[in-house]
Design a protein around this motif. Structure first.
Motif, PDB file in Angstrom:
ATOM      1  N   ALA A  70      14.157  60.975  20.503  1.00 56.14           N
ATOM      2  CA  ALA A  70      14.346  60.399  21.837  1.00 56.14           C
ATOM      3  C   ALA A  70      15.631  59.584  21.900  1.00 56.14           C
ATOM      4  CB  ALA A  70      13.145  59.532  22.202  1.00 56.14           C
ATOM      5  N   LEU A  71      15.904  58.796  20.866  1.00 53.48           N
ATOM      6  CA  LEU A  71      17.106  57.962  20.852  1.00 53.48           C
ATOM      7  C   LEU A  71      18.379  58.792  20.715  1.00 53.48           C
ATOM      8  CD1 LEU A  71      15.891  54.971  18.662  1.00 53.48           C
ATOM      9  CD2 LEU A  71      16.445  54.932  21.087  1.00 53.48           C
ATOM     10  N   GLU A  72      18.284  59.917  20.044  1.00 52.16           N
ATOM     11  CA  GLU A  72      19.462  60.757  19.860  1.00 52.16           C
ATOM     12  C   GLU A  72      19.919  61.401  21.163  1.00 52.16           C
ATOM     13  OE1 GLU A  72      18.263  63.409  16.765  1.00 52.16           O
ATOM     14  OE2 GLU A  72      19.075  62.145  15.172  1.00 52.16           O
ATOM     15  N   THR A  73      19.020  61.534  22.127  1.00 52.84           N
ATOM     16  CA  THR A  73      19.385  62.151  23.406  1.00 52.84           C
ATOM     17  C   THR A  73      19.496  61.143  24.539  1.00 52.84           C
ATOM     18  OG1 THR A  73      17.051  62.612  23.908  1.00 52.84           O
ATOM     19  CG2 THR A  73      18.302  64.341  22.788  1.00 52.84           C
ATOM     20  N   TYR A  74      19.032  59.915  24.336  1.00 53.38           N
ATOM     21  CA  TYR A  74      19.052  58.928  25.420  1.00 53.38           C
ATOM     22  C   TYR A  74      20.462  58.387  25.635  1.00 53.38           C
ATOM     23  CZ  TYR A  74      18.348  54.651  28.058  1.00 53.38           C
ATOM     24  OH  TYR A  74      18.434  53.671  29.010  1.00 53.38           O
ATOM     25  N   MET A  75      20.870  58.328  26.905  1.00 53.49           N
ATOM     26  CA  MET A  75      22.168  57.770  27.256  1.00 53.49           C
ATOM     27  C   MET A  75      21.974  56.804  28.425  1.00 53.49           C
ATOM     28  SD  MET A  75      25.264  57.743  26.329  1.00 53.49           S
ATOM     29  CE  MET A  75      25.125  59.161  25.230  1.00 53.49           C
ATOM     30  N   PRO A  76      22.199  55.497  28.218  1.00 51.06           N
ATOM     31  CA  PRO A  76      21.984  54.519  29.292  1.00 51.06           C
ATOM     32  C   PRO A  76      22.934  54.753  30.461  1.00 51.06           C
ATOM     33  CG  PRO A  76      22.226  53.450  27.141  1.00 51.06           C
ATOM     34  CD  PRO A  76      22.640  54.875  26.969  1.00 51.06           C
ATOM     35  N   SER A  77      22.555  54.281  31.625  1.00 51.72           N
ATOM     36  CA  SER A  77      23.419  54.368  32.799  1.00 51.72           C
ATOM     37  C   SER A  77      24.738  53.658  32.511  1.00 51.72           C
ATOM     38  CB  SER A  77      22.740  53.718  34.012  1.00 51.72           C
ATOM     39  OG  SER A  77      21.559  54.400  34.349  1.00 51.72           O
ATOM     40  N   GLY A  78      25.828  54.268  32.939  1.00 50.68           N
ATOM     41  CA  GLY A  78      27.141  53.686  32.715  1.00 50.68           C
ATOM     42  C   GLY A  78      27.800  54.134  31.432  1.00 50.68           C
ATOM     43  N   LYS A  79      27.061  54.792  30.547  1.00 55.95           N
ATOM     44  CA  LYS A  79      27.621  55.313  29.305  1.00 55.95           C
ATOM     45  C   LYS A  79      27.951  56.793  29.477  1.00 55.95           C
ATOM     46  CE  LYS A  79      26.929  51.561  26.744  1.00 55.95           C
ATOM     47  NZ  LYS A  79      28.000  50.831  26.036  1.00 55.95           N
ATOM     48  N   MET A  80      28.994  57.238  28.805  1.00 56.98           N
ATOM     49  CA  MET A  80      29.426  58.625  28.936  1.00 56.98           C
ATOM     50  C   MET A  80      28.961  59.455  27.745  1.00 56.98           C
ATOM     51  SD  MET A  80      33.321  58.143  30.363  1.00 56.98           S
ATOM     52  CE  MET A  80      33.530  59.915  30.520  1.00 56.98           C
ATOM     53  N   ASP A  81      28.555  60.692  28.040  1.00 55.93           N
ATOM     54  CA  ASP A  81      28.211  61.619  26.968  1.00 55.93           C
ATOM     55  C   ASP A  81      29.463  61.975  26.172  1.00 55.93           C
ATOM     56  OD1 ASP A  81      25.315  62.607  27.044  1.00 55.93           O
ATOM     57  OD2 ASP A  81      25.872  62.665  29.155  1.00 55.93           O
ATOM     58  N   GLU A  82      29.248  62.310  24.912  1.00 58.74           N
ATOM     59  CA  GLU A  82      30.373  62.665  24.051  1.00 58.74           C
ATOM     60  C   GLU A  82      30.906  64.057  24.372  1.00 58.74           C
ATOM     61  OE1 GLU A  82      31.490  62.650  19.267  1.00 58.74           O
ATOM     62  OE2 GLU A  82      29.441  62.263  19.945  1.00 58.74           O
ATOM     63  N   TYR A  83      30.026  64.950  24.802  1.00 58.77           N
ATOM     64  CA  TYR A  83      30.424  66.324  25.086  1.00 58.77           C
ATOM     65  C   TYR A  83      29.911  66.753  26.457  1.00 58.77           C
ATOM     66  CZ  TYR A  83      31.154  66.454  20.027  1.00 58.77           C
ATOM     67  OH  TYR A  83      31.569  66.185  18.754  1.00 58.77           O
ATOM     68  N   MET A  84      30.509  67.804  26.978  1.00 59.51           N
ATOM     69  CA  MET A  84      30.021  68.428  28.203  1.00 59.51           C
ATOM     70  C   MET A  84      29.855  69.917  27.945  1.00 59.51           C
ATOM     71  SD  MET A  84      31.517  68.328  32.077  1.00 59.51           S
ATOM     72  CE  MET A  84      31.077  66.600  32.208  1.00 59.51           C
ATOM     73  N   MET A  85      28.720  70.450  28.358  1.00 58.62           N
ATOM     74  CA  MET A  85      28.428  71.863  28.168  1.00 58.62           C
ATOM     75  C   MET A  85      28.446  72.565  29.518  1.00 58.62           C
ATOM     76  SD  MET A  85      25.007  73.630  26.518  1.00 58.62           S
ATOM     77  CE  MET A  85      23.876  72.860  27.686  1.00 58.62           C
ATOM     78  N   PHE A  86      29.044  73.744  29.552  1.00 60.01           N
ATOM     79  CA  PHE A  86      29.022  74.575  30.751  1.00 60.01           C
ATOM     80  C   PHE A  86      28.086  75.750  30.480  1.00 60.01           C
ATOM     81  CE2 PHE A  86      32.239  72.433  33.134  1.00 60.01           C
ATOM     82  CZ  PHE A  86      33.026  71.834  32.176  1.00 60.01           C
ATOM     83  N   ALA A  87      27.044  75.857  31.295  1.00 62.48           N
ATOM     84  CA  ALA A  87      26.013  76.864  31.067  1.00 62.48           C
ATOM     85  C   ALA A  87      25.870  77.754  32.293  1.00 62.48           C
ATOM     86  CB  ALA A  87      24.674  76.193  30.758  1.00 62.48           C
ATOM     87  N   SER A  88      25.668  79.040  32.051  1.00 61.02           N
ATOM     88  CA  SER A  88      25.471  79.967  33.164  1.00 61.02           C
ATOM     89  C   SER A  88      24.068  79.797  33.735  1.00 61.02           C
ATOM     90  CB  SER A  88      25.682  81.406  32.696  1.00 61.02           C
ATOM     91  OG  SER A  88      24.736  81.744  31.695  1.00 61.02           O
ATOM     92  N   SER A  89      23.927  80.127  35.019  1.00 59.63           N
ATOM     93  CA  SER A  89      22.631  79.966  35.692  1.00 59.63           C
ATOM     94  C   SER A  89      21.902  81.288  35.862  1.00 59.63           C
ATOM     95  CB  SER A  89      22.837  79.325  37.062  1.00 59.63           C
ATOM     96  OG  SER A  89      23.530  80.222  37.921  1.00 59.63           O
ATOM     97  N   GLY A  90      22.480  82.380  35.333  1.00 61.61           N
ATOM     98  CA  GLY A  90      21.824  83.672  35.490  1.00 61.61           C
ATOM     99  C   GLY A  90      21.853  84.142  36.931  1.00 61.61           C
ATOM    100  N   HIS A  91      20.699  84.550  37.450  1.00 59.49           N
ATOM    101  CA  HIS A  91      20.639  85.155  38.779  1.00 59.49           C
ATOM    102  C   HIS A  91      20.940  84.186  39.914  1.00 59.49           C
ATOM    103  CE1 HIS A  91      17.884  88.599  37.146  1.00 59.49           C
ATOM    104  NE2 HIS A  91      19.146  88.722  36.791  1.00 59.49           N
TER     105      HIS A  91
END
Length: 215
Positions: A70-91
């Motif tokens: 849980a802590l490894e994925t939690y990001m408080p408001s105002g903090k930026m993620d280290e990476y951004m992923m672009f994912a397709s949405s399919g149909h």
């Protein structure tokens, strides 16, 4: 019966206390490492979790591994993620911009399908973008997005463009990462459909597509 019930409750309580204390030891250092690395600020590391945190751990019967995950994925408001992923949405015919590790959805980028809530496909400018994907004069306002490629300079991602291929009709959508808006849709006249992938050359001079069915 009463003694057995009391024994069961005592064992359950002891198990929760163990989980709570182990969770505190395992989780706090992980939180400090994540927040320190992303925010550039040293996170305070208390030796113990608050009482309410331990209560939650006990109530949900969380293991130390659960708390760490849980802590490894939690990001408080105002903090930026280290990476951004672009994912397709399919149909759905769109692209999703997702923060990592939080997995927050930052934006649904309209590409091959109109999106009323963001006005895509309803203004003259965006209708013209969608028209770039027409086939033999026929309007095609749907798609099946699959593989994504990011623009490169000298073989390194440069953060300028995102290219998404559309499987059903053999098209490529071009997304400007300056504003996360689709600027062009190109139909490849040599392909009926494509599936194998979307690739760029080291300086994005060319975009390569792989067909599924030959023309």
């Amino acid at each position: 019966m009463s003694d057995k019930l009391n024994d069961l409750q005592e064992k359950r309580l002891n198990r929760r206390l163990v989980i709570g204390s182990m969770g505190a030891a395992a989780a706090v250092p992980a939180a400090g490492a994540i927040l320190g690395g992303i925010g550039g600020q040293a996170a305070a590391q208390d030796s113990e979790l608050s009482g309410s945190a331990n209560d939650i751990i006990a109530e949900r019967e969380l293991t130390p591994e659960d708390v760490t995950a849980a802590l490894e994925t939690y990001m408080p408001s105002g903090k930026m993620d280290e990476y951004m992923m672009f994912a397709s949405s399919g149909h759905a015919g769109q692209v999703f911009a997702i923060g990592v590790p939080s997995m927050r959805l930052f934006r649904t980028i309209a590409v091959f399908t109109p999106e009323p809530w963001q006005g895509y496909g309803f203004s003259e400018e965006t209708r013209a973008v969608l028209a770039g994907g027409n086939i033999n004069g026929k309007q095609i306002n749907h798609g099946d997005t699959h593989h994504i490629a990011l623009s490169e300079t000298d073989g390194t991602y440069d953060g300028k463009y995102c290219f998404i291929h559309e499987k059903v009709h053999g098209r490529i959508g071009v997304i400007d990462l300056e504003d996360f808006v689709t600027k062009q849709i190109v139909k490849n006249p040599l392909l009926v459909s494509e599936h194998g992938g979307c690739f760029v050359t080291p300086n994005t001079e060319y975009i390569l597509e792989a067909d599924q069915y030959s023309t």
